[in-house]
Each structure stands twice: as C-alpha cells, then as structure tokens.
Design a protein around this motif. Structure first.
Motif, mmCIF file in Angstrom:
data_model
loop_
_atom_site.group_PDB
_atom_site.id
_atom_site.type_symbol
_atom_site.label_atom_id
_atom_site.label_comp_id
_atom_site.label_asym_id
_atom_site.label_seq_id
_atom_site.Cartn_x
_atom_site.Cartn_y
_atom_site.Cartn_z
ATOM 1 N N UNK A 198 0.658 -1.155 0.238
ATOM 2 C CA UNK A 198 0.148 -0.232 -0.141
ATOM 3 C C UNK A 198 0.917 1.459 -0.414
ATOM 4 N N UNK A 199 2.693 1.025 0.803
ATOM 5 C CA UNK A 199 3.421 2.619 0.769
ATOM 6 C C UNK A 199 3.861 3.009 -1.123
ATOM 7 N N UNK A 200 2.485 3.434 -1.549
ATOM 8 C CA UNK A 200 3.272 3.840 -3.203
ATOM 9 C C UNK A 200 4.449 4.862 -2.498
ATOM 10 N N UNK A 201 3.309 5.657 -2.089
ATOM 11 C CA UNK A 201 4.919 6.593 -2.038
ATOM 12 C C UNK A 201 5.637 6.636 -1.522
ATOM 13 N N UNK A 202 6.470 5.504 -0.744
ATOM 14 C CA UNK A 202 7.094 5.575 -0.236
ATOM 15 C C UNK A 202 7.703 4.768 -1.445
ATOM 16 N N UNK A 203 7.199 4.459 -1.779
ATOM 17 C CA UNK A 203 8.197 3.338 -3.592
ATOM 18 C C UNK A 203 8.338 4.106 -4.125
ATOM 19 N N UNK A 204 7.442 5.278 -4.427
ATOM 20 C CA UNK A 204 7.839 6.316 -5.760
ATOM 21 C C UNK A 204 9.193 7.275 -5.375
ATOM 22 N N UNK A 205 9.433 7.065 -3.562
ATOM 23 C CA UNK A 205 10.054 7.860 -3.084
ATOM 24 C C UNK A 205 11.400 7.245 -3.532
ATOM 25 N N UNK A 206 11.913 6.169 -3.128
ATOM 26 C CA UNK A 206 13.158 5.047 -2.705
ATOM 27 C C UNK A 206 12.731 5.000 -3.899
ATOM 28 N N UNK A 207 12.156 4.726 -5.777
ATOM 29 C CA UNK A 207 12.754 4.845 -6.207
ATOM 30 C C UNK A 207 13.531 5.701 -7.004
ATOM 31 N N UNK A 208 13.558 7.116 -7.181
ATOM 32 C CA UNK A 208 13.714 8.038 -7.247
ATOM 33 C C UNK A 208 15.432 8.380 -6.511
ATOM 34 N N UNK A 209 14.985 8.112 -5.736
ATOM 35 C CA UNK A 209 16.574 8.272 -5.336
ATOM 36 C C UNK A 209 17.722 7.076 -5.343
ATOM 37 N N UNK A 210 17.207 5.676 -5.777
ATOM 38 C CA UNK A 210 17.957 5.198 -6.808
ATOM 39 C C UNK A 210 18.226 5.356 -8.278
ATOM 40 N N UNK A 211 17.440 6.231 -8.513
ATOM 41 C CA UNK A 211 17.886 6.714 -9.382
ATOM 42 C C UNK A 211 19.019 8.142 -10.190
ATOM 43 N N UNK A 212 18.532 8.943 -8.522
ATOM 44 C CA UNK A 212 19.993 9.557 -8.176
ATOM 45 C C UNK A 212 21.017 8.931 -7.968
#
Length: 252
Positions: A204-218
């Motif tokens: 359910x924690x879609x926002x946290x998943x999206x934030x971590x994905x952005x962190x990985x990309x950076x």
C-alpha cells in the motif's frame, strides 16, 4: 513525514552494509526524518505472518510491516514469486546466483549435474533455498542435494573450511565474501536466471516506493554517490560498475 520517523528493519549477514545504504536514503530526506532500526535475528523474520509462520503459497502482509514495526526492508532481497505475494519491490540492480566451492575442489564442479547428491549449506527461506528445493523436485529427484541450513556467513565459511560441498550466493555476495572473509572460496559457475534485487515495502505504501525509486535513480547517476561508495567498500566494486558488469555478462 508526519511522524518524523522511518522504521527500517534489517536482516541477513550484511546488516551493517544495508544500514549504511538505508542511512543514505534517510539523509536524503533531510533533518526532519529520523530512523528507527530493528535487527532481525533470522532472515525469514521478514516474511512471518501474525502467528510466526512463513507460508510461501499464501498472500499476506508480513507481520513486521502490517503492525507498523517496519516501513521498509533495505536488504537487497531477490524478487521471487512467493515473496511478491507479500511485498512490494523497488528494484536496485540485477544479478545472478552463483555456485561457490572450495578452491581445492573447483575442478569437480563444472555444471549443474555435478551438484546432485552433494551437501549444500544455505540460509533458510532465501532464493538459494528456493532454487535447491525446485531442483530437488526436478533434475535432482533421483539424487537430491542434502541441504544444511546456516546463517549466510556461516554457510560460506562451511564451504571455506571444507565442511559443505557448495553454497549458493548472488554474484555481489560472492565478491563480498571472497574479499572479506572467505579466501579459500571460488566461484564455480552461475545458476538460474538473472533476477532483480531490491528493497521491499508494504504494497500500500506507493508514495514511499516512488520516493525510494527516485533516490536509486539519483544515486546511480553519481559516480561518487553514497551507495556507490558503500558498494566499493563492501565488494571492491561500485554499484554502477557492478550493474555494468552484470549487463555485459547477460549478453550472448
């Protein structure tokens, strides 16, 4: 962000490494968020339901996540089907499992059929355990591998000391083991498909998943990023270089 706390649960042999990587993410959030770390004793504590069982065939949110004790597992988990019934993945890299053996016996292990009837030391409920179970039900049915369950580092040390015939570990883990503590161990050959490794969350924690994905990309874009530095210290190769190495190895 409302509570100012992110709850991070660590498992496996490389908990110090995983904690450093998780702290890199926490630092990226700014001073308004502090981490709370929980260290699991067993790898499969990540997957237990509310009665303390790991039920591979059932879909449920593991109790540590469902209860709010954990918000994320930054433990470089392999994406396998039974885990996907329970967890959401944010992929960090791809890798492939490898068979590791004692250097003195490397000539005995050239291909998968050479594993039949041997003794393997692996950690329970890992992707390595899953692969061996699958092989014992199929190719090794007539002469199954004997499985000894040990913590990951102890499993590798059993091979290093000649107490087990082989173990299985991801390519990144093999680099770490040989560099850090298992000088008598050598990679024999890869097994299985290329698979994704990543951090895991409540579905359910879609926002946290999206934030971590952005962190990985950076982090992957910066040669001197914190994740790259942590990987270099841990395995002798940066995350960026490891991803490139695996990508080249996957080409025919």
């Amino acid at each position: 962000m409302k509570s100012g706390v992110i709850r991070i649960c660590l498992a496996g042999t490389k908990q110090n490494f995983y904690q450093k990587n998780a702290m890199a993410y926490v630092d990226s959030l700014g001073s308004g968020v502090k981490p709370e770390f929980t260290h699991f004793e067993a790898w499969d504590d990540q997957f237990r339901n509310n009665t303390g069982e790991v039920l591979r065939d059932e879909a449920y949110t593991p109790e540590p996540l469902a209860s709010g004790k954990c918000d994320m597992y930054p433990n470089d988990l392999v994406k396998v089907e039974w885990r996907e019934k329970k967890l959401a993945y944010v992929p960090l890299y791809i890798s492939r499992n490898t068979i590791i053996v004692n250097k003195t016996r490397k000539e005995e292990f050239k291909e998968i059929k050479d594993l039949a009837g041997k003794t393997a030391a692996v950690m329970k409920e890992t992707s390595y355990h899953t692969w061996l179970d699958d092989m014992n039900r199929s190719a090794f049915q007539e002469n199954p591998v004997k499985i000894v369950f040990l913590p990951q580092k102890d499993a590798i040390l059993a091979v290093d000391a000649g107490k087990a015939d082989f173990s299985i570990i991801g390519a990144d883990g093999a680099l770490w083991s040989i560099k850090s503590f298992a000088g008598n161990v050598s990679v024999a050959f890869p097994v299985g498909e290329f698979t994704e490794y990543g951090w895991c969350f409540r579905k359910a924690d879609k926002d946290l998943q999206e934030a971590v994905a952005r962190f990985f990309d950076q982090q992957k874009k910066l040669p001197d990023s914190e994740l790259n530095r942590n990987w270099k210290e841990n395995t002798g190769i940066t995350l960026d270089d490891f991803i490139m190495f695996v990508s080249q190895a996957s080409k025919p």
